[in-house]
Write a protein that holds these residues in place. Structure first.
Motif, PDB file in Angstrom:
ATOM      1  N   GLU A  42       0.805  -1.223   0.000  1.00  0.00           N
ATOM      2  CA  GLU A  42       0.000   0.000   0.000  1.00  0.00           C
ATOM      3  C   GLU A  42       0.837   1.271   0.000  1.00  0.00           C
ATOM      4  OE1 GLU A  42      -3.410   0.153  -0.287  1.00  0.00           O
ATOM      5  OE2 GLU A  42      -3.121  -1.985  -0.709  1.00  0.00           O
ATOM      6  N   LEU A  44       3.330   4.225  -1.247  1.00  0.00           N
ATOM      7  CA  LEU A  44       3.436   4.967  -2.484  1.00  0.00           C
ATOM      8  C   LEU A  44       4.891   5.290  -2.795  1.00  0.00           C
ATOM      9  CD1 LEU A  44       0.569   7.534  -1.783  1.00  0.00           C
ATOM     10  CD2 LEU A  44       0.412   5.403  -3.076  1.00  0.00           C
ATOM     11  N   GLN A  89       1.763   9.051   3.795  1.00  0.00           N
ATOM     12  CA  GLN A  89       0.788   8.200   3.101  1.00  0.00           C
ATOM     13  C   GLN A  89      -0.611   8.810   3.206  1.00  0.00           C
ATOM     14  OE1 GLN A  89       3.024   5.885   1.307  1.00  0.00           O
ATOM     15  NE2 GLN A  89       1.230   4.633   1.613  1.00  0.00           N
ATOM     16  N   ARG A  93      -2.756  10.520   0.099  1.00  0.00           N
ATOM     17  CA  ARG A  93      -4.052   9.903  -0.245  1.00  0.00           C
ATOM     18  C   ARG A  93      -5.201  10.906  -0.090  1.00  0.00           C
ATOM     19  NH1 ARG A  93      -3.337   4.987  -1.915  1.00  0.00           N
ATOM     20  NH2 ARG A  93      -1.667   3.700  -1.100  1.00  0.00           N
ATOM     21  N   SER A  97      -6.393  11.908  -6.062  1.00  0.00           N
ATOM     22  CA  SER A  97      -7.369  10.851  -6.359  1.00  0.00           C
ATOM     23  C   SER A  97      -6.595   9.567  -6.660  1.00  0.00           C
ATOM     24  CB  SER A  97      -8.214  11.246  -7.568  1.00  0.00           C
ATOM     25  OG  SER A  97      -7.407  11.238  -8.749  1.00  0.00           O
ATOM     26  N   GLU A  98      -7.298   8.447  -6.692  1.00  0.00           N
ATOM     27  CA  GLU A  98      -6.643   7.177  -7.027  1.00  0.00           C
ATOM     28  C   GLU A  98      -6.040   7.237  -8.425  1.00  0.00           C
ATOM     29  OE1 GLU A  98      -5.835   4.438  -5.212  1.00  0.00           O
ATOM     30  OE2 GLU A  98      -6.556   5.635  -3.531  1.00  0.00           O
ATOM     31  N   ASP A  99      -6.719   7.888  -9.368  1.00  0.00           N
ATOM     32  CA  ASP A  99      -6.183   8.021 -10.731  1.00  0.00           C
ATOM     33  C   ASP A  99      -4.904   8.858 -10.737  1.00  0.00           C
ATOM     34  OD1 ASP A  99      -8.208   6.463 -11.800  1.00  0.00           O
ATOM     35  OD2 ASP A  99      -9.411   8.173 -12.469  1.00  0.00           O
ATOM     36  N   ILE A 101      -2.827   9.268  -8.189  1.00  0.00           N
ATOM     37  CA  ILE A 101      -1.793   8.456  -7.544  1.00  0.00           C
ATOM     38  C   ILE A 101      -1.227   7.459  -8.547  1.00  0.00           C
ATOM     39  CG2 ILE A 101      -1.417   6.608  -5.848  1.00  0.00           C
ATOM     40  CD1 ILE A 101      -3.239   8.239  -3.946  1.00  0.00           C
ATOM     41  N   GLN A 102      -2.095   6.829  -9.321  1.00  0.00           N
ATOM     42  CA  GLN A 102      -1.625   5.860 -10.316  1.00  0.00           C
ATOM     43  C   GLN A 102      -0.758   6.534 -11.374  1.00  0.00           C
ATOM     44  OE1 GLN A 102      -2.085   2.430  -9.992  1.00  0.00           O
ATOM     45  NE2 GLN A 102      -0.389   2.589 -11.448  1.00  0.00           N
ATOM     46  N   GLU A 105       2.609   7.166  -9.723  1.00  0.00           N
ATOM     47  CA  GLU A 105       3.300   5.883  -9.577  1.00  0.00           C
ATOM     48  C   GLU A 105       3.837   5.405 -10.928  1.00  0.00           C
ATOM     49  OE1 GLU A 105       3.440   3.676  -6.495  1.00  0.00           O
ATOM     50  OE2 GLU A 105       3.243   5.716  -5.742  1.00  0.00           O
TER      51      GLU A 105
END
Length: 196
Positions: A42, A44, A89, A93, A97-99, A101-102, A105
């Protein structure tokens, strides 16, 4: 501001003290990120980048300064190298947004992202007078194009703003509490909230 704060920070940075927060933010952003064996599923990559920058660009020069006693240096050397991981973290977060973060990454684990981090870290070491154990070549033209495209993206701009900002709502702001707790544990009269 305590006398120790001014003395320590003058050794850590040749920049004016008012720029310390911004400087640390930029160093955190630009520092290379080694593979972190304590990194969980989990965790990042941007957290690893920030923690490595904090350890390499702040704690190491602080420990090597002549302003700390041997006990204080020993205490800081024994610190948890993941100091601030949970706070970062949570902060990242909340901010992304999750998008997003992706997207971060994906870039920072790509060949171009890793090259940018490695090369930037080498340049920071050279500028600070450190010896470089192995030379890192500059990014290729293709990697430079990928880096430039990423740096113009909305998520990169947002990330840069968070890492170079000062105070609450910034990357450094998220690290104030754990850093101050560490200074208190090591009997070091230094309050990071004075600088960020």
């Amino acid at each position: 501001m305590s006398v120790l704060s001014k003395a320590v920070l003058s050794k850590v940075s040749t920049l004016p003290l008012s720029l310390l927060g911004s400087m640390l933010g930029v160093v955190i952003l630009m520092s290379g990120c080694e593979q972190n064996s304590s990194r969980g599923a989990e965790d990042l990559v941007i957290t690893d980048i920030a923690l490595e920058g904090l350890n390499d660009a702040f704690f190491t020069p602080l420990i090597n300064s002549s302003s700390l006693s041997d006990e204080q240096k020993s205490c800081l050397e024994a610190r948890d190298k993941n100091l601030g991981r949970a706070e970062l973290q949570s902060f990242y977060r909340e901010q992304f947004s999750e998008d997003e973060i992706q997207e971060l990454e994906d870039f920072y684990t790509s060949d171009a992202g890793e090259k940018m981090l490695d090369y930037s870290n080498q340049q920071i070491l050279i500028m600070s007078g450190e010896k470089v154990s192995r030379a890192v070549s500059a990014p290729t033209k293709e990697q430079q194009a990928q880096i430039q495209a990423f740096m113009k993206s909305p998520v990169a701009i947002k990330y840069i703003q968070l890492t170079s900002a000062e105070g609450e709502g910034s990357t450094m702001g998220a690290l104030i509490a754990p850093m101050n707790a560490e200074f208190e544990r090591c009997n070091i009269d230094l309050d990071m909230s004075e600088f960020v």
